[in-house]
Design an enzyme around this catalytic site. Sequence first.
Site, PDB file in Angstrom:
ATOM      1  N   GLY A   1      -3.129  13.532  15.396  1.00 24.81           N
ATOM      2  CA  GLY A   1      -2.572  14.617  14.586  1.00 24.81           C
ATOM      3  C   GLY A   1      -1.492  15.376  15.323  1.00 24.81           C
TER       4      GLY A   1
ATOM      5  N   LYS B   1      -6.665   1.807  21.191  1.00 24.01           N
ATOM      6  CA  LYS B   1      -7.217   2.219  19.892  1.00 24.01           C
ATOM      7  C   LYS B   1      -7.860   1.043  19.166  1.00 24.01           C
ATOM      8  CE  LYS B   1      -3.365   4.425  18.520  1.00 24.01           C
ATOM      9  NZ  LYS B   1      -2.479   5.317  17.718  1.00 24.01           N
TER      10      LYS B   1
ATOM     11  N   GLN C   1       4.960   4.017  12.195  1.00 21.25           N
ATOM     12  CA  GLN C   1       5.905   5.044  11.772  1.00 21.25           C
ATOM     13  C   GLN C   1       7.086   4.333  11.115  1.00 21.25           C
ATOM     14  OE1 GLN C   1       6.958   7.883  10.567  1.00 21.25           O
ATOM     15  NE2 GLN C   1       6.000   8.955  12.268  1.00 21.25           N
TER      16      GLN C   1
ATOM     17  N   SER D   1       0.866  -1.177   0.000  1.00 23.01           N
ATOM     18  CA  SER D   1       0.000   0.000   0.000  1.00 23.01           C
ATOM     19  C   SER D   1       0.901   1.225   0.000  1.00 23.01           C
ATOM     20  CB  SER D   1      -0.936  -0.008   1.213  1.00 23.01           C
ATOM     21  OG  SER D   1      -0.201  -0.135   2.425  1.00 23.01           O
TER      22      SER D   1
ATOM     23  N   HIS E   1       3.600  -0.941   3.883  1.00 23.48           N
ATOM     24  CA  HIS E   1       2.999   0.361   3.556  1.00 23.48           C
ATOM     25  C   HIS E   1       4.125   1.350   3.274  1.00 23.48           C
ATOM     26  CE1 HIS E   1      -0.144   3.403   3.514  1.00 23.48           C
ATOM     27  NE2 HIS E   1       0.577   4.157   4.319  1.00 23.48           N
TER      28      HIS E   1
ATOM     29  N   ALA F   1       5.582   9.881  24.535  1.00 22.81           N
ATOM     30  CA  ALA F   1       5.342   8.659  25.314  1.00 22.81           C
ATOM     31  C   ALA F   1       6.498   8.365  26.256  1.00 22.81           C
ATOM     32  CB  ALA F   1       5.123   7.480  24.373  1.00 22.81           C
TER      33      ALA F   1
ATOM     34  N   TYR G   1      -3.012  14.289   5.927  1.00 24.42           N
ATOM     35  CA  TYR G   1      -3.731  15.469   6.400  1.00 24.42           C
ATOM     36  C   TYR G   1      -2.664  16.391   6.964  1.00 24.42           C
ATOM     37  CZ  TYR G   1      -8.359  16.983   8.297  1.00 24.42           C
ATOM     38  OH  TYR G   1      -9.551  17.590   8.558  1.00 24.42           O
TER      39      TYR G   1
ATOM     40  N   GLU H   1       1.345   5.658   0.641  1.00 19.47           N
ATOM     41  CA  GLU H   1       0.853   6.922   1.190  1.00 19.47           C
ATOM     42  C   GLU H   1       1.251   8.073   0.274  1.00 19.47           C
ATOM     43  OE1 GLU H   1       1.167   8.178   5.501  1.00 19.47           O
ATOM     44  OE2 GLU H   1       2.495   9.659   4.575  1.00 19.47           O
TER      45      GLU H   1
ATOM     46  N   ALA I   1      -0.414  19.169   8.977  1.00 16.54           N
ATOM     47  CA  ALA I   1      -0.362  19.534  10.396  1.00 16.54           C
ATOM     48  C   ALA I   1      -1.355  20.659  10.674  1.00 16.54           C
ATOM     49  CB  ALA I   1       1.044  19.976  10.768  1.00 16.54           C
TER      50      ALA I   1
ATOM     51  N   ASP J   1       3.393   3.060  24.433  1.00 17.05           N
ATOM     52  CA  ASP J   1       2.837   3.191  23.083  1.00 17.05           C
ATOM     53  C   ASP J   1       2.005   1.958  22.717  1.00 17.05           C
ATOM     54  OD1 ASP J   1       3.659   5.707  22.135  1.00 17.05           O
ATOM     55  OD2 ASP J   1       5.660   4.970  21.669  1.00 17.05           O
TER      56      ASP J   1
END
Length: 288
Positions: free
Chosen positions: A100, A159, A170, A7, A259, A146, A41, A9, A43, A152
């Site tokens: 974000g 979540k 990341q 995939s 990804h 964190a 998206y 980004e 910052a 984390d």
Amino acid sequence: MATPRVSFEFFPPQSLDASFRLWETVQALAPLKPSFVSVTYGAGGTTRTLTHEAVTTIGKQFGLNVAAHLTCVEATREETLEIAQSYADAGVTEIVALRGDAPKGQEKFTAHEDGFASSVELIEALTATGNFKLRVGAYPEPHPEAADTLADVRWLKRKIEAGATSAITQFFFEAETFLRFRDLCVKEGIEAPIIPGIMPIVKWSGAKRFAKACGADVPAFLDEAFAAAERDGREELLATAVCTEMCDRLIREGVEDLHFYTLNRPHLTREVCHALGVTPDVVLENVA
């Protein structure tokens, strides 16, 4: 070696030249049949409209499964859910739900007084709509805010429990970083897929800046290797080899999905994918 699902980004363009680069990037990578593509998206929500336009156009023009990034930054709950509804109305079925980053000029994230205070709250609200498959971010090295990686992982578990079905990490520079993180996630009871985020190194100085901002460790051996490669004009060759070797190690350790953070520059991503056996001639399964 098994052929991975991939995939990509992309980020929304903020100029005419950047717009051409985005569409050239999508055209170059779409033939690799990605499981999905995501659009970032900015910052502080600075590219909210641009993100929406890019998401809907990529979906319509290229027939790709597009996951839109959505954050909590500088928006009320009502505004954020209106954006989500606009995606649903446009036929978008996946969202990458993130807290974000803080807007430019602010040191840390501060929730809008009428907004979502965290990614967990955002995920719960999006889950309640029943409109989306939700992906979230994960940090194989400690997030700058964190205490440690275990913190984390436990936040990631919250979540997932709130409704997310998978996580994208990341970027990192060594396969072992991801593998240790994956093992810790399993130990903490996380069963959802954790997809490693891969960033082919277009320019080493830029990669180090990104690493500093997100807390990724920069191995000394890579610093030395890229310094030597820059002197010899072999940066691209080294970048391709380093990324391909890391991805190969991940695949041999059972990773099925990769990804790629393309930075809207497709060449290295495409070269690495080809080296891994992902070509326009290979039919890939969709992510479950």
